[in-house]
Structures are given as structure tokens and as C-alpha cells.
Design a protein around this motif. Structure first.
Motif, PDB file in Angstrom:
ATOM      1  N   GLY A 475       0.784  -1.226   0.000  1.00  0.00           N
ATOM      2  CA  GLY A 475       0.000   0.000   0.000  1.00  0.00           C
ATOM      3  C   GLY A 475       0.814   1.274   0.000  1.00  0.00           C
ATOM      4  O   GLY A 475       0.239   2.369   0.042  1.00  0.00           O
ATOM      5  N   GLY A 476       2.134   1.193  -0.055  1.00  0.00           N
ATOM      6  CA  GLY A 476       2.951   2.393  -0.123  1.00  0.00           C
ATOM      7  C   GLY A 476       2.800   3.105  -1.466  1.00  0.00           C
ATOM      8  O   GLY A 476       2.504   2.478  -2.485  1.00  0.00           O
ATOM      9  N   VAL A 477       3.029   4.434  -1.473  1.00  0.00           N
ATOM     10  CA  VAL A 477       2.909   5.224  -2.702  1.00  0.00           C
ATOM     11  C   VAL A 477       4.133   6.116  -2.850  1.00  0.00           C
ATOM     12  O   VAL A 477       4.766   6.520  -1.866  1.00  0.00           O
ATOM     13  N   SER A 478       4.461   6.426  -4.109  1.00  0.00           N
ATOM     14  CA  SER A 478       5.541   7.367  -4.400  1.00  0.00           C
ATOM     15  C   SER A 478       5.314   7.929  -5.794  1.00  0.00           C
ATOM     16  O   SER A 478       4.512   7.400  -6.572  1.00  0.00           O
ATOM     17  N   GLY A 479       6.055   9.002  -6.130  1.00  0.00           N
ATOM     18  CA  GLY A 479       5.871   9.651  -7.421  1.00  0.00           C
ATOM     19  C   GLY A 479       7.092   9.600  -8.310  1.00  0.00           C
ATOM     20  O   GLY A 479       7.179  10.349  -9.279  1.00  0.00           O
ATOM     21  N   ASP A 480       8.049   8.726  -8.012  1.00  0.00           N
ATOM     22  CA  ASP A 480       9.301   8.663  -8.769  1.00  0.00           C
ATOM     23  C   ASP A 480       9.102   7.864 -10.056  1.00  0.00           C
ATOM     24  O   ASP A 480       8.887   6.647 -10.016  1.00  0.00           O
ATOM     25  N   ASN A 481       9.196   8.529 -11.196  1.00  0.00           N
ATOM     26  CA  ASN A 481       9.010   7.889 -12.494  1.00  0.00           C
ATOM     27  C   ASN A 481      10.234   7.034 -12.829  1.00  0.00           C
ATOM     28  O   ASN A 481      11.341   7.554 -12.948  1.00  0.00           O
ATOM     29  N   PRO A 482      10.089   5.727 -12.997  1.00  0.00           N
ATOM     30  CA  PRO A 482      11.240   4.865 -13.281  1.00  0.00           C
ATOM     31  C   PRO A 482      11.828   5.080 -14.671  1.00  0.00           C
ATOM     32  O   PRO A 482      12.924   4.611 -14.953  1.00  0.00           O
ATOM     33  N   LEU A 483      11.127   5.805 -15.530  1.00  0.00           N
ATOM     34  CA  LEU A 483      11.608   6.045 -16.892  1.00  0.00           C
ATOM     35  C   LEU A 483      12.456   7.308 -16.989  1.00  0.00           C
ATOM     36  O   LEU A 483      12.944   7.638 -18.074  1.00  0.00           O
ATOM     37  N   THR A 484      12.613   8.030 -15.873  1.00  0.00           N
ATOM     38  CA  THR A 484      13.443   9.233 -15.871  1.00  0.00           C
ATOM     39  C   THR A 484      14.562   9.083 -14.849  1.00  0.00           C
ATOM     40  O   THR A 484      14.434   8.340 -13.870  1.00  0.00           O
ATOM     41  N   GLU A 485      15.668   9.796 -15.091  1.00  0.00           N
ATOM     42  CA  GLU A 485      16.807   9.726 -14.167  1.00  0.00           C
ATOM     43  C   GLU A 485      16.559  10.530 -12.905  1.00  0.00           C
ATOM     44  O   GLU A 485      17.041  10.185 -11.831  1.00  0.00           O
ATOM     45  N   LYS A 486      15.793  11.596 -13.023  1.00  0.00           N
ATOM     46  CA  LYS A 486      15.548  12.472 -11.890  1.00  0.00           C
ATOM     47  C   LYS A 486      14.616  11.807 -10.870  1.00  0.00           C
ATOM     48  O   LYS A 486      13.654  11.156 -11.224  1.00  0.00           O
ATOM     49  N   VAL A 487      14.959  11.961  -9.573  1.00  0.00           N
ATOM     50  CA  VAL A 487      14.099  11.452  -8.504  1.00  0.00           C
ATOM     51  C   VAL A 487      12.973  12.454  -8.280  1.00  0.00           C
ATOM     52  O   VAL A 487      13.221  13.629  -7.984  1.00  0.00           O
ATOM     53  N   GLU A 488      11.730  11.996  -8.421  1.00  0.00           N
ATOM     54  CA  GLU A 488      10.569  12.885  -8.358  1.00  0.00           C
ATOM     55  C   GLU A 488       9.697  12.544  -7.151  1.00  0.00           C
ATOM     56  O   GLU A 488       9.637  11.392  -6.723  1.00  0.00           O
ATOM     57  N   THR A 489       9.004  13.552  -6.651  1.00  0.00           N
ATOM     58  CA  THR A 489       8.103  13.352  -5.493  1.00  0.00           C
ATOM     59  C   THR A 489       6.696  13.853  -5.796  1.00  0.00           C
ATOM     60  O   THR A 489       5.944  14.187  -4.888  1.00  0.00           O
ATOM     61  N   THR A 490       6.346  13.921  -7.068  1.00  0.00           N
ATOM     62  CA  THR A 490       5.024  14.406  -7.474  1.00  0.00           C
ATOM     63  C   THR A 490       3.925  13.523  -6.894  1.00  0.00           C
ATOM     64  O   THR A 490       4.067  12.304  -6.822  1.00  0.00           O
ATOM     65  N   GLU A 491       2.807  14.135  -6.498  1.00  0.00           N
ATOM     66  CA  GLU A 491       1.657  13.363  -6.028  1.00  0.00           C
ATOM     67  C   GLU A 491       0.688  13.146  -7.178  1.00  0.00           C
ATOM     68  O   GLU A 491       0.506  13.994  -8.050  1.00  0.00           O
ATOM     69  N   TYR A 492       0.051  11.972  -7.155  1.00  0.00           N
ATOM     70  CA  TYR A 492      -0.865  11.603  -8.237  1.00  0.00           C
ATOM     71  C   TYR A 492      -2.211  11.175  -7.636  1.00  0.00           C
ATOM     72  O   TYR A 492      -2.403  10.012  -7.300  1.00  0.00           O
ATOM     73  N   PRO A 493      -3.145  12.102  -7.486  1.00  0.00           N
ATOM     74  CA  PRO A 493      -4.461  11.763  -6.918  1.00  0.00           C
ATOM     75  C   PRO A 493      -5.282  10.903  -7.885  1.00  0.00           C
ATOM     76  O   PRO A 493      -5.271  11.135  -9.098  1.00  0.00           O
ATOM     77  N   LEU A 494      -6.004   9.923  -7.325  1.00  0.00           N
ATOM     78  CA  LEU A 494      -6.823   9.037  -8.155  1.00  0.00           C
ATOM     79  C   LEU A 494      -8.192   9.675  -8.399  1.00  0.00           C
ATOM     80  O   LEU A 494      -9.230   9.213  -7.913  1.00  0.00           O
ATOM     81  N   SER A 495      -8.178  10.748  -9.189  1.00  0.00           N
ATOM     82  CA  SER A 495      -9.404  11.466  -9.525  1.00  0.00           C
ATOM     83  C   SER A 495      -9.411  11.739 -11.024  1.00  0.00           C
ATOM     84  O   SER A 495      -8.356  11.766 -11.673  1.00  0.00           O
ATOM     85  N   THR A 496     -10.576  11.950 -11.576  1.00  0.00           N
ATOM     86  CA  THR A 496     -10.664  12.228 -13.017  1.00  0.00           C
ATOM     87  C   THR A 496      -9.958  13.532 -13.365  1.00  0.00           C
ATOM     88  O   THR A 496      -9.343  13.635 -14.424  1.00  0.00           O
ATOM     89  N   ALA A 497     -10.039  14.532 -12.478  1.00  0.00           N
ATOM     90  CA  ALA A 497      -9.384  15.809 -12.754  1.00  0.00           C
ATOM     91  C   ALA A 497      -7.867  15.636 -12.832  1.00  0.00           C
ATOM     92  O   ALA A 497      -7.205  16.155 -13.737  1.00  0.00           O
ATOM     93  N   GLY A 498      -7.300  14.896 -11.864  1.00  0.00           N
ATOM     94  CA  GLY A 498      -5.864  14.682 -11.876  1.00  0.00           C
ATOM     95  C   GLY A 498      -5.411  13.875 -13.066  1.00  0.00           C
ATOM     96  O   GLY A 498      -4.390  14.172 -13.694  1.00  0.00           O
ATOM     97  N   VAL A 499      -6.161  12.823 -13.408  1.00  0.00           N
ATOM     98  CA  VAL A 499      -5.804  11.976 -14.548  1.00  0.00           C
ATOM     99  C   VAL A 499      -5.920  12.754 -15.850  1.00  0.00           C
ATOM    100  O   VAL A 499      -5.044  12.686 -16.720  1.00  0.00           O
ATOM    101  N   ASP A 500      -6.993  13.517 -16.020  1.00  0.00           N
ATOM    102  CA  ASP A 500      -7.186  14.288 -17.257  1.00  0.00           C
ATOM    103  C   ASP A 500      -6.061  15.306 -17.462  1.00  0.00           C
ATOM    104  O   ASP A 500      -5.637  15.552 -18.599  1.00  0.00           O
TER     105      ASP A 500
END
Length: 806
Positions: A475-500
Motif C-alpha cells: 500500500g505504499g505510494v511514491s511519485g518517482d518515475n522509473p523512466l526518468t533519471e531524476k528522482v521525483e516526489t510528485t503526487e498523483y491523486p486518483l481522480s478524473t481531474a488529476g488523470v485528465d
């Protein structure tokens, strides 16, 4: 099984030794004194019956002394009932004359005091001929509507648990193109793509409320059905409810755990009795929540059907099903096929299966339509014309998400990817069949000659996939994209607004493709004697792929011959048959660009279709007055001509990959005492990739093969007399051995554990209503399915059903 068969045969001999029995025989003619083949002859209020041969002759033996009524019926003729007395003798009726009548086209169902309700011995879909299972050299499982009702089945996956050797790989995702469920059958994946013997589509699950029965054909079946709807392991045909003579119906309500509520209706009536016009309507509305922290499904369908008999020779029928469904797609943990696995099993993974990793805001809509029109015309007493047209359309709109382990982040971290789907698939099919039942000398021939045109068109206007955060199985969450070199901490809410907002930068596809298949086929079942028959079939299939409609670069076509042979012998007439068959399947392979680009322009290389060939033999029993049906079979399937990358050059393709699948299947349907019906099955499958340039998978079991061992059983008992008449109970179980979710040399393996799940039911059946309780997964077993994926299954659930018939 050997002991069971020995006991059953001994019991049969004992009955025959002590019971005083006789037999009846005769010949059925029309008013021109011509013999009528295929006429149903039944001893009423018993399970005894037969059909006439190509000369119109019949014989029924083993009739206990007594007074009976013989019912003689056939499509287009008035039914005749003949009283007779059996007293240790043979009754010779000589000739029975049937006259043209007004009965509508409908299936004749024989019911007696000892009816085997889990078994169905005759179908016109499996062989495209009215052939009994006992006469068929191909093996198939039938799941009857009675069985589904006794188990209070509310979803298609649970229904298929009753088919021997069928295992769910993953449930319906609803995504475009291949969103229907996947099942393993004889070592190969298969999806349900056949409705009433014709192509039918679904991107969501099939609602069992409109199912009359499910037929699972075993082994490559391309000779009669083509490769568009079948796999090397077999195919799944859903037979829907049809109109019948009379007025009636039922209303049913089912409620249960996890927010399940389903109401269904079934109504049948005559629109015009004088014109033999009958109408039936089935409908259902259902909602259900997930056992996880998020997820739901709701669906509505309406299925009208019409049967119209113009005269004794011509009839029409229509079937339609319109479904509207919305769901959150089930979230699988997709394991990496190219990076080493951090964990090897569920225990190491520490998976909290109550987590859905999704939101009820992110849903898919799956509108689906299936239509079928049939015209039957009696050309003569021995030939019939059947013209069939079907159309299907399915769409997917909404958000599709999946979780994938890239193997880059630590601690079994899975990255979420999603897109917005806007997909459409439509199919059309036209078939013309000529069906004959005639004699050549003393030999009976049952023949089908057919032409088939199938076309499919697909459009895709969805977005590309975007990264949308990571999760861990705990159940842990993080925002680090494995396809990029940079370590990221972006949050990704599970909502239609965030996804859109994230998908706004993704490209939108605008693709359209189509293909067509032209086929001619023939199949002949020839009775050399009453107990010995052979079958031969052949299909000529021309595949015309237009690919993308905006370019001709991907166009190609292939022509394939698909043969089929079989032989069946009854050492004990109408009781035991032994059979063997050869069946073929194929897959069309697209051309590929080959050649090292550094040496000049690449060239197109064409390939032969991929081939699958099966050899099978076994035994079928039909003993103790049809109360004990067993099928035991052994099969050997070899797939060849698979296109693989040349081990000597990554820029070249060669044809030569091979897969080997063999196994044993046992299925039993029994009615040992009045009111008790038993169904049981066991399957052992051994599959291996025997030739491939990819050393990662060479000599391994294909992931789509599922578990090596699967088994199922269900027993249903209803009290038939006394004060407790109508009360009953059912008990059963399903299980499978451990299986690989991943098994590659470079990545290691991930093993899903073996499981056995128990189920039980209680019910009361009265004349016009039925009340039932069902407990699924009674011991709350935690178990998983998967195909390079990990999918948790539903824990213990209680269902209650009330059905009123009128």
C-alpha cells in the motif's frame, strides 16, 4: 474412475438380469410412404428414447414390463402418441405415419423421473449437425441452465468453473480489443467469442441470466469454425434462451455480499398463435461492489428473441442482446518479463489483496450489441438449408489502468500507467449451410456443406499511456518515475481531474483497421454400421488482411486448408463408445521486414500459417438409462511453424518454433438416485515450449497453460417425495495445482500457490417459486489467478435468491 465404471457396468448387468424387459420397433413414414430420418421417438414418463435412422426405422430396448405411451414427433409434423403394452416381448409397430402439422420450430426436450439435469446429449452447434454427444468423435463439456440455477451463478467466470480443464487466467478488464476474460484450455488461452454458433463479441463479462447452456469444445476446432473464434485449446460457445410454444416466464432477485443486487426477468408469449409467431424477452439489471477498498460493476441488458414459422418448410428466428455496462477495471500486478524478480511467491511479496490501487472515479463503459437472424428451409425430406447472419459491436470508453514492475525501483514497486480509451470493434458474419441426412445403400450420411464470410473492423481513438505514480503491494505510494533519471516526489491523486491533467499532453490515436475471411467447409458423419461411424471434414480458409485502412504496406492474405478426421465404435450399442480424432487449428502470420539495415533496404518475408494438430482418443459412456455419463480422453497437441527470431541474426525471422501440449481429461455426470445430480471433472495437462530461439522460455511451461492439475465437483440433491419434498442442498469444490505467473531463465520464477475452494447451497423448490442460499468460498480461502500477473480472487461470499415462475 476404473472402479466407478466397473461398478456401474456390474450394476447395469444386474438390472438387465433381474428386470423383465421388452422392446419396441417400427418405421416412421410421411403420407407419401417415405421414411423420415431424425424423428424423435420417446417412451413418455421415462428417460428412454431414440431417433429414427436414414430409412425411418427405430428400436428402443430395455423397457420394463408395463403400459406406456409412445410419443413420435418431428419438426413440421403433428406429434403422434401410441399406447402400447410391454410384457417380456417385442412390440413391432411396423409403420407409423406422421402428417404435416402446425408445430413451431423448437427443440424437443425429454424429461423423465430420472433426468440427468447436468448433462445434455444433443446439440446442433458443436458439429453443425444434430449429433448426439455419444455419436460425436470430438470432446466437449456442456454447462446446463439447471446447473447454473442450482449454484446461483451471477457471473460468467463462476459458470465456467463447471467445465473440465478450464481455468481462469484473468477476468474481464473491459479494455478495447481484448477486454473479455481469458481462460486456459488444454494448455492454450481462449476467450468466449461464439454466441449461438456464430461470432459474438464482448469486452465485458457475459451475463448468465440469458444463458441456456455453455458449450466448451475441446481441441483445435478451426475446420468448422475457423481461427477467428477458436484457439488451439478449443472454443467457448454461449447458447442463449430462445422462444418456445406457450406463455410463461419468471422473475428473479439475487442479493449478496459486497453489494450484489441483481434482478432478472424472462417472459415468453405468442404474438400470433395462428401464424406461429412467438416472442421471448430476457432482461437483467445488476450492481456489485468489489471486495477490495474500491471497485464496482453495474450492467443492464435486454435480449429480445423471435421465432416465426411461415409454413411446414420455412421458418425464421431472430436474436438480439443489447448490454450497457460500467466498471472499474480489475487491477492486476503485472510482473516484469525481462528483469529479475525480487519476490518468488505471495508470501515474499507481502501482498495486501484488499487494496484495489484504483478509484471509483476511474471507470470504463462497455456497450455491446449482438444480433443474429436465421432462416431454415426444408428443401426435401433429406436436405435442409440454413442461412445465418450475425452482427456484433462493442465499444470501450473511459480510463484503463495497469500496474507494472519495471524492476528498477526497490521493494517490488509497481508503476501505474493509464490512458483514456475510445475503442470500437465490429464484426459481421454470413453463413450458408446445407444439412443432409440421407442413405447411400445401407449407409447413413449426415452432412453439412457450408460457406462463410467473416469481417472485422476496429477503430482506436484513445490517448497514449502516461505514468501516474507508484505503489507497493503493501500500500505504499511514491511519485518517482522509473523512466526518468531524476528522482521525483510528485503526487498523483486518483481522480478524473488529476488523470485528465496528465493525459492532456498525451497523443490521441486515430487508427482504423479491418480484415475479412472467406471460407468453405464440409463435414460428413458416415455410419458404416449401427455401431461404427467415421467422420471427415475439411475447411478452405482465405484470410484477407487490409490492416490499416490508410496504407497498403501492411496488407497480406493467406489461404489455408484445415482437415479433421474421426472414428467412433460402440462395443455396447447406445451404452459405451470408443473414439479417436485428428483435429487441426491454424493462425495467420503477418509478413515481416528482414535484413540488416546497414547492408541496404530491408525486404518483406512471408510465412506459412502457424499450425496446430491434435491426436485424441478416449471413451464415452451412457449407461443405466442415461443416468451415468462419463468421458475419458487423452490428447496430444503439437503446434508448429511458429515464427521466431533467427538465433544467428536479430534482423531475420525464421519459421520453426514448436509447442507441445498433452493431457488427460475425465468428466462425469451422474444421476444415481432420483433427485441427486452429480458433476465432477479432472484435468492433467503437460505443456512445453520445445523449440525456440529464446533460451529464456525454451523447455518451459507456457504461462498461458495455467495449472497442470485442475478439478471440479458439484452435487445437488432435491427431496422428491414426502413432507420435505422440494427441499435440497448442494455441495461442491474447485481447485488447481500451483502454477507459474512468471517462469523465465533470466528473471527466475514467481509461483502462485495451489488452492481448493469449497461451496455449498440450500434451497426450497415449489411449483411456482424457488428460494435459495449459496455460500461461495466457504472456508474463506485466500487464492490467486494470473498470466504473468497476480490477481486476488473473491473471499467468502453469501448469496440469497428468490425466483417466481409463471
Amino acid at each position: 474412475m476404473k472402479l466407478l465404471l466397473s461398478f456401474s457396468l456390474s450394476l447395469l448387468l444386474s438390472f438387465q438380469s433381474f428386470a423383465q424387459t421388452g422392446k419396441v420397433r417400427g418405421t416412421v413414414l410421411d403420407n407419401t410412404k417415405t421414411g423420415l430420418p431424425g424423428v424423435s421417438v420417446v417412451v413418455k414418463n421415462t428417460s428412454l428414447g431414440t431417433t429414427t435412422d436414414h430409412t425411418g426405422a427405430f428400436e428402443i430396448s430395455g423397457i420394463t414390463d408395463g403400459v406406456y405411451v409412445l410419443s413420435v414427433s418431428s419438426i413440421g409434423f403433428k406429434t403422434k402418441e401410441i399406447p402400447l403394452t410391454i410384457s417380456q416381448n417385442e412390440v413391432d409397430l411396423e409403420t407409423v405415419i406422421l402428417y404435416a402439422g402446425d408445430e413451431i420450430l423448437r427443440e424437443v426436450v425429454v424429461e423423465g423421473e430420472r433426468e440427468n439435469k447436468f448433462s445434455r446429449s444433443k446439440t446442433a452447434y458443436v458439429s453443425k449437425l444434430p449429433l448426439k454427444d455419444f455419436e460425436n468423435t470430438q470432446v466437449y463439456s456442456t454447462i446446463t441452465n439447471y446447473l447454473l440455477k442450482s449454484q446461483i451463478v451471477t457471473n460468467f467466470d463462476d459458470a465456467l468453473k463447471n467445465a473440465t480443464g478450464v481455468e481462469n487466467l484473468w477476468t474481464s478488464t473491459g479494455r478495447g480489443g481484448d477486454g473479455a476474460g481469458y481462460f486456459s484450455l488444454r494448455g492454450f488461452s481462449v476467450q468466449p467469442k461464439l454466441v449461438n454458433g456464430l461470432p459474438g463479441l464482448t469486452n465485458g463479462t457475459i451475463n448468465p441470466a440469458n444463458i441456456e447452456r455453455i458449450e466448451v469444445l475441446k481441441g483445435p476446432s478451426a475446420t468448422l469454425f475457423g481461427n477467428a473464434v477458436s484457439s488451439y485449446g478449443g472454443l467457448i460457445n454461449v447458447v442463449t434462451k430462445k422462444p418456445y410454444v406457450g406463455t410463461g416466464g419468471e422473475l428473479s432477485f439475487t442479493t449478496g455480499s459486497f453489494g450484489l443486487n441483481q434482478i432478472t426477468g424472462d417472459f415468453n408469449t405468442a404474438l400470433s398463435k395462428e401464424k406461429n409467431l412467438y416472442f421471448r424477452l430476457n432482461t437483467s439489471y445488476a450492481t456489485e461492489r468489489s471486495f477490495q477498498d474500491a471497485g464496482f460493476r453495474r450492467s443492464f441488458f435486454v435480449a429480445p428473441s423471435l421465432s416465426y414459422k411461415v409454413n411446414n418448410n420455412l421458418s425464421f428466428s431472430f436474436y438480439g442482446e443489447i448490454t450497457q455496462a460500467e466498471q472499474t477495471n480489475p487491477m492486476f500486478l503485472f510482473l516484469n518479463r525481462s528483469a529479475p524478480q525480487h519476490s518468488r511467491n505471495i508470501r515474499d511479496l507481502g501482498y495486501n489483496y484488499k487494496l484495489s490501487f484504483t478509484s471509483n472515479d476511474l471507470t470504463l463503459q462497455n456497450p455491446t450489441q449482438n444480433y443474429r437472424v436465421e432462416m431454415d428451409y426444408k428443401l426435401s425430406d433429406t436436405w435442409q438449408s440454413q442461412t445465418l447472419v450475425s452482427k456484433s459491436a462493442t465499444s470501450t470508453k473511459g480510463y484503463y489502468t495497469y500496474l507494472f514492475d519495471f524492476g528498477v525501483l526497490e521493494n517490488d514497486t509497481f508503476s501505474r500507467f493509464l490512458n483514456k480509451q475510445n475503442e470500437y470493434t465490429g464484426t459481421s458474419d454470413i453463413q450458408q449451410n446445407f444439412i443432409g441426412d440421407f442413405g447411400i445403400g445401407t449407409l447413413r450420411n449426415r452432412v453439412v456443406l457450408g460457406l462463410d464470410y467473416f469481417s472485422a473492423i476496429s477503430t482506436s481513438n484513445g490517448t497514449g499511456y502516461a505514468f501516474y505514480g507508484n505503489v507497493t503491494p503493501q500500500g505504499g505510494v511514491s511519485g518517482d518515475n522509473p523512466l526518468t533519471e531524476k528522482v521525483e516526489t510528485t503526487e498523483y491523486p486518483l481522480s478524473t481531474a488529476g488523470v485528465d491533467a496528465v493525459l492532456a499532453s498525451q497523443p490521441v490515436s486515430n487508427a482504423k483497421s479491418k480484415y475479412g475471411i472467406y471460407s468453405a467447409y464440409a463435414s460428413d458423419v458416415l455410419n458404416l454400421t449401427r455401431t461404427l461411424s467415421v467422420m471427415v471434414g475439411l475447411r478452405l480458409d482465405h484470410f484477407d488482411n487490409a490492416g490499416s485502412v490508410i496504407t497498403s504496406d501492411d496488407n497480406y492474405n493467406q489461404t489455408t486448408l484445415s482437415p479433421k478426421f474421426g472414428i467412433l465404435y460402440q462395443p455396447v450399442a447406445d451404452k459405451v463408445s470408443v473414439f479417436a480424432n485428428y483435429q487441426n487449428g491454424f493462425t495467420n502470420v503477418a509478413p515481416a521486414l528482414v535484413g540488416n539495415p546497414e547492408d541496404g533496404p530491408q525486404t518483406i518475408k512471408t510465412f506459412r500459417p502457424e499450425q496446430a494438430n491434435q491426436i485424441e482418443f478416449g471413451i464415452k459412456t451412457n449407461i443405466i438409462k442415461n443416468t451415468l455419463n462419463a468421458t475419458i480422453s487423452y490428447y496430444d497437441i503439437r503446434v508448429s511453424n511458429q515464427v521466431i527470431t533467427d538465433p544467428a541474426s536479430p534482423f531475420n525471422k525464421i519459421q520453426g518454433g514448436e509447442v507441445y501440449s498433452k493431457g488427460l481429461e475425465v468428466e462425469l455426470n451422474a444421476n444415481p438416485v432420483n433427485g441427486l445430480n452429480i458433476r465432477a471433472g479432472y484435468s492433467n495437462n503437460d505443456s512445453k515450449i520445445t523449440k525456440s530461439d529464446n533460451n529464456d522460455i525454451l523447455n518451459t511451461r507456457p504461462l498461458e497453460a495455467g495449472s497442470k492439475h485442475t478439478y471440479n465437483a458439484w452435487a445437488n440433491y432435491e427431496v422428491s417425495s414426502g413432507k420435505l419434498r422440494g427441499f435440497g442442498l448442494g455441495v461442491g469444490m474447485n481447485g488447481a495445482s500451483e502454477r507459474y505467473a512468471i517462469n523465465y531463465a533470466s528473471t527466475g520464477n514467481f509461483m502462485l500457490p495451489a488452492y481448493t475452494v469449497a461451496n455449498a447451497s440450500l434451497f426450497f423448490q415449489a411449483e411456482h417459486y424457488r428460494i435459495g442460499l449459496k455460500l461461495n468460498n466457504a472456508f474463506n480461502k485466500e487464492y490467486f489467478k494470473g498470466w504473468s500477473t497476480i490477481a486476488p480472487q473473491t473471499p467468502r461470499a453469501l448469496l440469497a435468491n428468490f425466483t417466481y415462475t409463471f
